[in-house]
Write a protein that holds these residues in place. Structure first.
Motif, PDB file in Angstrom:
ATOM      1  N   GLY A  69      44.002  33.743  65.279  1.00 51.53           N
ATOM      2  CA  GLY A  69      44.522  35.045  64.875  1.00 51.53           C
ATOM      3  C   GLY A  69      45.691  35.005  63.910  1.00 51.53           C
ATOM      4  N   ASP A  70      46.229  33.819  63.643  1.00 47.35           N
ATOM      5  CA  ASP A  70      47.375  33.689  62.731  1.00 47.35           C
ATOM      6  C   ASP A  70      46.907  33.359  61.324  1.00 47.35           C
ATOM      7  N   ILE A  71      47.541  33.988  60.337  1.00 50.17           N
ATOM      8  CA  ILE A  71      47.273  33.697  58.939  1.00 50.17           C
ATOM      9  C   ILE A  71      48.093  32.488  58.527  1.00 50.17           C
ATOM     10  N   LEU A  72      47.424  31.487  57.974  1.00 55.09           N
ATOM     11  CA  LEU A  72      48.094  30.273  57.521  1.00 55.09           C
ATOM     12  C   LEU A  72      47.789  30.090  56.043  1.00 55.09           C
ATOM     13  N   GLY A  73      48.788  30.178  55.230  1.00 56.22           N
ATOM     14  CA  GLY A  73      48.594  30.038  53.788  1.00 56.22           C
ATOM     15  C   GLY A  73      48.805  28.606  53.334  1.00 56.22           C
ATOM     16  N   LYS A  74      49.316  28.463  52.131  1.00 52.93           N
ATOM     17  CA  LYS A  74      49.601  27.144  51.555  1.00 52.93           C
ATOM     18  C   LYS A  74      50.850  26.572  52.220  1.00 52.93           C
ATOM     19  N   PRO A  75      50.844  25.286  52.554  1.00 50.21           N
ATOM     20  CA  PRO A  75      51.990  24.725  53.276  1.00 50.21           C
ATOM     21  C   PRO A  75      53.231  24.504  52.400  1.00 50.21           C
ATOM     22  N   LYS A  94      40.045  44.350  27.507  1.00 46.84           N
ATOM     23  CA  LYS A  94      38.617  44.420  27.818  1.00 46.84           C
ATOM     24  C   LYS A  94      38.138  43.082  28.354  1.00 46.84           C
ATOM     25  N   GLY A  95      37.031  43.162  29.073  1.00 45.25           N
ATOM     26  CA  GLY A  95      36.438  41.976  29.681  1.00 45.25           C
ATOM     27  C   GLY A  95      36.245  42.171  31.175  1.00 45.25           C
ATOM     28  N   ILE A  96      35.579  41.192  31.775  1.00 46.61           N
ATOM     29  CA  ILE A  96      35.355  41.191  33.221  1.00 46.61           C
ATOM     30  C   ILE A  96      36.328  40.189  33.836  1.00 46.61           C
ATOM     31  N   VAL A  97      37.175  40.689  34.723  1.00 45.92           N
ATOM     32  CA  VAL A  97      38.196  39.848  35.365  1.00 45.92           C
ATOM     33  C   VAL A  97      37.700  39.435  36.743  1.00 45.92           C
ATOM     34  N   ILE A  98      37.944  38.164  37.052  1.00 43.87           N
ATOM     35  CA  ILE A  98      37.570  37.607  38.349  1.00 43.87           C
ATOM     36  C   ILE A  98      38.858  37.196  39.057  1.00 43.87           C
ATOM     37  N   GLY A  99      39.133  37.844  40.189  1.00 45.04           N
ATOM     38  CA  GLY A  99      40.298  37.505  40.996  1.00 45.04           C
ATOM     39  C   GLY A  99      39.840  36.988  42.346  1.00 45.04           C
ATOM     40  N   SER A 100      40.608  36.084  42.931  1.00 41.02           N
ATOM     41  CA  SER A 100      40.230  35.520  44.221  1.00 41.02           C
ATOM     42  C   SER A 100      41.481  35.113  44.992  1.00 41.02           C
ATOM     43  N   ASP A 101      41.361  35.100  46.297  1.00 38.65           N
ATOM     44  CA  ASP A 101      42.444  34.623  47.138  1.00 38.65           C
ATOM     45  C   ASP A 101      41.831  34.033  48.405  1.00 38.65           C
ATOM     46  N   GLN A 102      42.623  33.240  49.102  1.00 45.01           N
ATOM     47  CA  GLN A 102      42.106  32.593  50.309  1.00 45.01           C
ATOM     48  C   GLN A 102      43.213  32.423  51.332  1.00 45.01           C
ATOM     49  N   VAL A 103      42.858  32.652  52.599  1.00 44.45           N
ATOM     50  CA  VAL A 103      43.759  32.328  53.703  1.00 44.45           C
ATOM     51  C   VAL A 103      42.967  31.606  54.785  1.00 44.45           C
ATOM     52  N   ALA A 104      43.684  30.792  55.530  1.00 46.89           N
ATOM     53  CA  ALA A 104      43.131  30.162  56.724  1.00 46.89           C
ATOM     54  C   ALA A 104      43.576  30.999  57.916  1.00 46.89           C
ATOM     55  N   VAL A 105      42.664  31.187  58.862  1.00 44.40           N
ATOM     56  CA  VAL A 105      42.987  31.949  60.067  1.00 44.40           C
ATOM     57  C   VAL A 105      42.699  31.066  61.271  1.00 44.40           C
ATOM     58  N   HIS A 106      43.748  30.854  62.071  1.00 40.13           N
ATOM     59  CA  HIS A 106      43.603  30.028  63.266  1.00 40.13           C
ATOM     60  C   HIS A 106      44.216  30.760  64.438  1.00 40.13           C
TER      61      HIS A 106
END
Length: 195
Positions: free
Chosen positions: A77-83, A63-75
């Protein structure tokens, strides 16, 4: 009974941001595969990953409220994640030099008791200064942004890389769009000002 909040992230930056509006929460590191699917659009990717991170809480909590998040950089048209490596961070920042990069930060809320969800994606655009190889090398050596999408930390020296920023919530650039989170909580009649 007090409402429990769970952050599905091990990021110290997301934890610091969340403390601004939710003073007490637990957190865990979701173990999910973050590999993009074939031809997956950036917005679809970050939305899917935020939900997957939130849903991973079912393994640890009931039980509880879950907070999920993610992030990508887009340059371009290309997805660039963590180096993950200095060489890749140098390549990313050299590529961004003098150009615009859009960061897509997703936010998923999951109520573990009802399985209700809300998901949003918050865009934020950064115009990079024209950077020399030495500036890039100096920046990477000082901040070691190897686990940051786009190879920088906007909450630190990363701001020195930018000419301009544009978006609704600068917190989203750090990894957690707090304005959206507040709105989503209010949608469920949860007022952070009353916590």
């Amino acid at each position: 009974m007090k409402l429990a909040f769970i952050l599905a992230s091990s990021s110290p930056f997301r934890q610091q941001l969340l403390k601004k509006i939710i003073p007490e929460f637990t957190h865990f590191s979701p173990d999910i595969d973050e590999t993009p699917e074939h031809n997956e659009a950036p917005e679809v990717l970050v939305r899917r990953l935020a939900l997957a991170k939130a849903n991973a809480a079912h393994q640890h909590y009931n039980k509880g409220i879950v907070i999920g998040s993610d992030q990508v950089a887009v340059h371009q048209g290309d997805i660039l994640g963590k180096p993950h490596t200095v060489a890749r961070a140098q390549q990313q920042l050299a590529r961004f030099s003098g150009d615009e990069v859009t960061f897509l930060t997703s936010l998923a809320l999951l109520d573990l008791e009802t399985d209700k969800t809300q998901v949003v994606v918050e865009p934020f655009t950064v115009q990079f200064r024209t950077l020399s190889e030495q500036q890039i090398a100096n920046y990477i050596a000082k901040e070691q942004p190897l686990n940051c999408a786009g190879s920088f930390k906007s909450e630190g020296l990363g701001v020195c890389l930018f000419a301009r920023m544009q978006g609704n919530d600068a917190n989203s650039l750090i990894g957690l769009p707090l304005l959206q989170l507040n709105t989503m909580l209010l949608n469920w009649q949860i007022d952070p000002l009353a916590l």
